[in-house]
Scaffold this active site. Structure first.
Site, PDB file in Angstrom:
ATOM      1  N   ARG B  64       0.820  -1.223   0.032  1.00 43.71           N
ATOM      2  CA  ARG B  64       0.134  -0.074  -0.071  1.00 43.71           C
ATOM      3  C   ARG B  64       0.864   1.352   0.116  1.00 43.71           C
ATOM      4  O   ARG B  64       0.727   2.110  -0.724  1.00 43.71           O
ATOM      5  CB  ARG B  64      -0.955  -0.132   1.262  1.00 43.71           C
ATOM      6  CG  ARG B  64      -1.352   1.564   1.659  1.00 43.71           C
ATOM      7  CD  ARG B  64      -2.542   1.202   2.192  1.00 43.71           C
ATOM      8  NE  ARG B  64      -3.527   0.164   1.768  1.00 43.71           N
ATOM      9  CZ  ARG B  64      -4.578   0.164   2.568  1.00 43.71           C
ATOM     10  NH1 ARG B  64      -4.987   0.676   3.595  1.00 43.71           N
ATOM     11  NH2 ARG B  64      -5.441  -0.900   2.221  1.00 43.71           N
ATOM     12  N   THR B  65       1.980   1.256   1.025  1.00 45.27           N
ATOM     13  CA  THR B  65       2.685   2.501   0.830  1.00 45.27           C
ATOM     14  C   THR B  65       3.312   2.642  -0.277  1.00 45.27           C
ATOM     15  O   THR B  65       3.372   3.770  -0.952  1.00 45.27           O
ATOM     16  CB  THR B  65       3.779   2.363   1.808  1.00 45.27           C
ATOM     17  OG1 THR B  65       2.934   2.115   3.269  1.00 45.27           O
ATOM     18  CG2 THR B  65       4.778   3.584   2.203  1.00 45.27           C
ATOM     19  N   LYS B  93      23.852  -9.871  -1.735  1.00 46.29           N
ATOM     20  CA  LYS B  93      25.270 -10.257  -2.319  1.00 46.29           C
ATOM     21  C   LYS B  93      26.209  -9.439  -1.329  1.00 46.29           C
ATOM     22  O   LYS B  93      27.346  -9.148  -1.488  1.00 46.29           O
ATOM     23  CB  LYS B  93      25.473  -9.676  -3.575  1.00 46.29           C
ATOM     24  CG  LYS B  93      24.769 -10.536  -4.572  1.00 46.29           C
ATOM     25  CD  LYS B  93      25.271 -10.070  -5.978  1.00 46.29           C
ATOM     26  CE  LYS B  93      24.533 -10.616  -7.151  1.00 46.29           C
ATOM     27  NZ  LYS B  93      24.279  -9.969  -8.200  1.00 46.29           N
ATOM     28  N   ARG B 115      11.970   1.843   2.509  1.00 40.26           N
ATOM     29  CA  ARG B 115      11.317   1.395   3.443  1.00 40.26           C
ATOM     30  C   ARG B 115      12.202   0.055   4.104  1.00 40.26           C
ATOM     31  O   ARG B 115      12.729  -0.547   3.206  1.00 40.26           O
ATOM     32  CB  ARG B 115      10.137   0.619   3.122  1.00 40.26           C
ATOM     33  CG  ARG B 115       9.334  -0.265   4.121  1.00 40.26           C
ATOM     34  CD  ARG B 115       8.347   0.235   4.978  1.00 40.26           C
ATOM     35  NE  ARG B 115       7.649  -0.385   5.556  1.00 40.26           N
ATOM     36  CZ  ARG B 115       6.107  -0.082   6.101  1.00 40.26           C
ATOM     37  NH1 ARG B 115       6.058   1.179   5.784  1.00 40.26           N
ATOM     38  NH2 ARG B 115       5.638  -0.900   6.634  1.00 40.26           N
ATOM     39  N   HIS B 143       7.462   6.749  10.397  1.00 41.49           N
ATOM     40  CA  HIS B 143       6.924   6.531   9.179  1.00 41.49           C
ATOM     41  C   HIS B 143       6.220   7.876   8.803  1.00 41.49           C
ATOM     42  O   HIS B 143       5.091   8.056   8.938  1.00 41.49           O
ATOM     43  CB  HIS B 143       5.915   5.268   9.165  1.00 41.49           C
ATOM     44  CG  HIS B 143       5.220   5.059   8.014  1.00 41.49           C
ATOM     45  ND1 HIS B 143       5.591   5.724   6.836  1.00 41.49           N
ATOM     46  CD2 HIS B 143       4.224   4.059   7.657  1.00 41.49           C
ATOM     47  CE1 HIS B 143       4.701   5.114   5.917  1.00 41.49           C
ATOM     48  NE2 HIS B 143       4.161   4.149   6.267  1.00 41.49           N
TER      49      HIS B 143
END
Lengths: 450, 450, 450
Positions: B64-65, B93, B115, B143
């Site tokens: 959603r974000t 890696k 995120r 957030h």
């Protein structure tokens, strides 16, 4: 106007980038000039490829490569359709790569970027897709845009590629990147210094190819300028100039060049050691400020294809000679130029490479490629295709993955007869009539005399 | 013109959104006005950010974000490159976040949305990337765009934020969203009523911060207006006005406000209880039509950050006071405004926040952050950085994740001496000379006297 | 101007494509004409949907379908936000589909493409979302754009659909694609020849529906024109013309048509056999050059929805009658036309279909759908909804997934009485007052007399 329902209508003009050998040296330099122009103002090109669509088909994850291509297309004003994980999709319903690219290159997309775990996959895609295909890595085979980016970055820094002295250090055995870069540098007559981590030396077939195609002769040398890095290394020097200029008095000469133009470092390909039953290397090299302290390093560009692990200290990041982040940034510029050329929005004035006759192709033999990750091992409909590398001795390689393949018997379709591959008759069979066999049993089954 | 191969050329003008404190109150209100203008006709802005590229780097899934940011960029006419699952790519890696954002912020993208599961990750990204970074959630830390969206939605509904009375109900313990929203509301002098689900009370450090920064004093109150929700709850009231207006006669006063402006409901963060060895709460609250029946609720906006689980009945969806879907829709408007500001396509007239001296920073101590999900615990090259919160008593917090960290000894680099952190000498060491130790052993190893 | 915070403001004009029955025949033909015009020059439409955003919400992977829609939107100049793997995102936090589409259709996107493993999901999405929803596959229920693409491709090849003779071969039991294509062809009065792989015959409910809605009568026939394919097959012929023209002398007539217009082949749906405890079919059909050698096949288009497995030999690819790759390419054209219509950028002149009264709806009964993959089985808030198919005999089907559902008792809400579903009183209860029960126990619990 191309009829999207008839993909073949696009074919005549189509160019692919499966291998860096698909472009001539002059074309590569034109590409770089265009890339440089584009890099000057990334936002000035946002209408060049409007209305065009790029498809990212990634059969294995490689986020950075994918984002770099998608960014390039975005900067050109084109659209992107993206399949970051093709392996879990249509392919799992049993669809062949050939079918997938015919669909995607039908009217979904105008250019396909393909990443695939099988060697030879990009070649197959290029043959079947109606639109240009770019190889974004096919197994351990090729990754030509990475090589172009490396080469471009060096060209930007040095103004030219001819005659440069480039040191390649670290894991020279498993790094596909280093091999491709070396081949490309050789095309531009650079001098190459290979400084492997002990046990991770350059495979002999790389040196052989440098010799065969560019007439480079490898020379074992000692090297004092990198005490940390080269101490126990089996250093090899390759140059297009006559190498005996160096080896005057002793058997193993000491390398003495006035300066190094670039130092190209690669990370250890740990996943590959482990697969081959080996262990991660101990005390892998680490470039630190003192490593590049000598006066021969004053103008040495420090390069790395990224991601790095521990082989370049963070202290080097602010050093003006460190160009690895610029190198990554420039990857977008090169890909912008490449995409605009493949879409016909820019064009080369120089002629394409003459197709070097790598040997004739032998199609449809019982002999199959022995490489288990060759695309022809995965997709039976492709059949077997080999290129004759040499007739005396008789040597062939798979036309898909380019792996050499031992041949038991060579048959002549017309005469229904086969000979051991070492026999003089074998060398004389015409490629169109040739059939290759692994074993006596295969010969019997085909009902050839031998 | 910025040279994409030299990211630092962009730096001077760069703004990031790591925390909502990166914007001043006046800037936030300007952002809201712009968001509101944009929300009026979403299709009128499709050329504002043409030629720009936004990169979504999601190290944990949050569809959603991600979609909300990508939609916002699309509405502005920009392009998006999207890595919905970074954790399975380059990072695997062994690449550091610092390297990744330097590459992506090189010429791949003009703004990065990050995120990450580690607290402090966005701060690191902002420090290393050459382009603006937006924190789209860093672990349980911040957030900020969620908070901006919540605040914006309230501002749209009420016309202003000053003096509003906002009730926050449900899981107040684990919901990062509620904590951030409370801090933000306090910056705008709102009255806060905390109605926790029993056992899921607001952590004391949240109340403490409200006290420290906004001089809010928490007051335990009883509440009759929500019989269903507040029956067994330990309700706390926080107001910027003098709280004794309420506590006239009894120890625990009854809250009596004329009306509620908003009711902000959160879902139980079940995954967090389980992680902490707890159990999902029984009989979690459920807002139903009768819950908001009193006359104090006539103009109460019912808010929820979504996704909801069962805490708001579907019967409420048609209630005109329910604004949770509008709230989500407006998230796109706020993100459009934010992106256009960060890309320099819109600008604030108000001055940025003065950097509150949160305390000086102590860099490079043997003491490391104790939070196992702090970005500094994952990426060794970052070293240790702490901010001095107070000197008497001596308290520091990690400069990355802002978690408080007990200190054993405080050393002075010049004098090569260390004292227990409670000692008066410890409080006087200059930050630039300060070294923090966990234990006597660390002091010994550093060869400091103590 | 639509207020994005108030999604309902878009509703009046909104069209969805949940089932192909959402469009009238005339509308479908208009769509095809538009698709054809668009397909002529894919790059001529890149401004038609500028400023619009399409959201791909894929709750199960279907890369090809997703790319086709995203390409179509790209060709129209719109933007795409893409969630290729919704199942691992918000949904896992417990969010309902209804909530998700309300958020995404809020201001994130202007049209939603939904793929979902549950039957009926697209219907739910269309009911809740403020923007048009396109069903890109809901479980084994419908996939209308696939059908439109198949139909379109035939229309392009033949110039019309009326009176064509189309042979459908292979797995006719599990292929949703074949069922939907047959229904659609029947709407255009085509003649259908079903040639199943033995054991994978067309389900009787498909024939029944062809009979009920289009008055097609199935006829068992023998067929000599496909010796390879039809040898052991139980061939069924369906025609809108009077079938007795064929069955003159014998019980099972031999089919004799002058030519075949198309041969539609499907792959075996192996994953479905296995789920049902069956085994993969042995010797599944394979179309090879000799299969289509007779003169009746001179103009037969060979179709396949792709991906194919082994049922069409690669040798057929160059045959001009093979149109399966063109068929896939044209899928983009149809989707371009569809999206532009749904976004209001193109419009139909023909009237929409009159809503056929499929029977009244019964809402909120204790009886629930018995299909475990019906969306109503997954999302309790939807409650139970059934459509009355017939009253004598009494038959209902789930309003979401359209699966028939046996009913134990039929109650009358006003009279608080229930009767066995076979009873004459049951047939007379008004739909608005009707309550459906599975068992006597449910009747008791609801305190109805019976």
């Amino acid at each position: 106007m191309h009829d999207p329902a008839d993909p073949s209508s696009l074919r005549p003009a189509k160019r692919d980038l499966v291998s860096i050998d698909d472009f001539s040296n002059q074309e590569i330099l034109e590409l770089f000039k265009l890339a440089h122009e584009m890099g000057r103002d990334l936002r000035a090109w946002s209408h060049l490829c409007g209305g065009f669509i790029l498809a990212s088909l990634f059969y294995e994850a490689s986020t950075r490569t994918r984002l770099s291509f998608e960014s390039a297309m975005g900067r050109l004003g084109g659209r992107v359709i993206s399949a970051a994980d093709m392996s879990s999709s249509s392919a799992s319903k049993g669809e062949s790569l050939a079918d997938t690219v015919r669909v995607v290159g039908g009217s979904y997309a105008d250019v396909i970027i393909l990443r695939h775990p099988c060697e030879g996959a990009a070649k197959v895609a290029a043959e079947y897709a109606a639109v240009p295909v770019v190889n974004a890595g096919d197994g351990s085979h090729e990754h030509p845009t990475q090589t172009l980016c490396d080469l471009y970055s060096l060209w930007v820094e040095k103004g030219s590629l001819e005659g440069l002295t480039v040191v390649l250090v670290g894991d020279l055995r498993y790094s596909r990147t280093v091999h491709s870069f070396a081949y490309a540098l050789a095309r531009f007559r650079a001098n190459l210094v290979f400084v492997p981590h002990p046990g991770l030396e350059l495979p002999s077939y790389v040196l052989e190819r440098l010799g065969r195609r560019q007439a480079y002769e490898p020379q074992h040398v000692t090297l004092r300028d990198f005490p940390d890095v080269s101490r126990d290394a089996d250093v090899v020097y390759c140059t297009p100039q006559k190498p005996h200029q160096l080896s005057l008095f002793t058997e193993v000469t000491e390398l003495d060049v006035p300066s190094y133009d670039a130092l190209y470092v690669t990370r250890p390909q740990i996943e590959r050691f482990v697969r081959d039953g080996g262990r991660a290397p101990e005390r892998y090299l680490r470039i630190e400020p003192h490593t590049m302290a000598g006066k021969k390093f004053k103008a040495t560009s420090l390069m790395h294809p990224l991601p790095r692990t521990g082989e370049i200290a963070y202290e080097m990041d602010k050093d003006p000679r460190s160009i690895y982040f610029a190198q990554a940034a420039r990857g977008v510029h090169v890909r912008m130029a490449l995409i605009s050329v493949l879409l016909g929005r820019s064009s080369f004035k120089s002629p394409p490479p003459e197709r070097v006759a790598d040997g004739d192709e032998v199609v449809g033999s019982p002999l199959s490629c022995a490489n288990p990750t060759c695309i022809s091992s995965k997709e039976a409909h492709l059949g077997s295709r080999f290129r004759i590398d040499s007739r005396r001795p008789f040597r062939v390689r798979c036309a898909f993955c380019e792996t050499e393949r031992p041949v038991g018997f060579v048959g002549d379709r017309e005469r229904r007869t086969a000979w051991r591959s070492g026999a003089p008759e074998a060398a004389d069979v015409r490629a169109e009539e040739m059939v290759l066999f692994e074993s006596d049993e295969q010969v019997q089954r085909a009902a050839f005399a031998n």
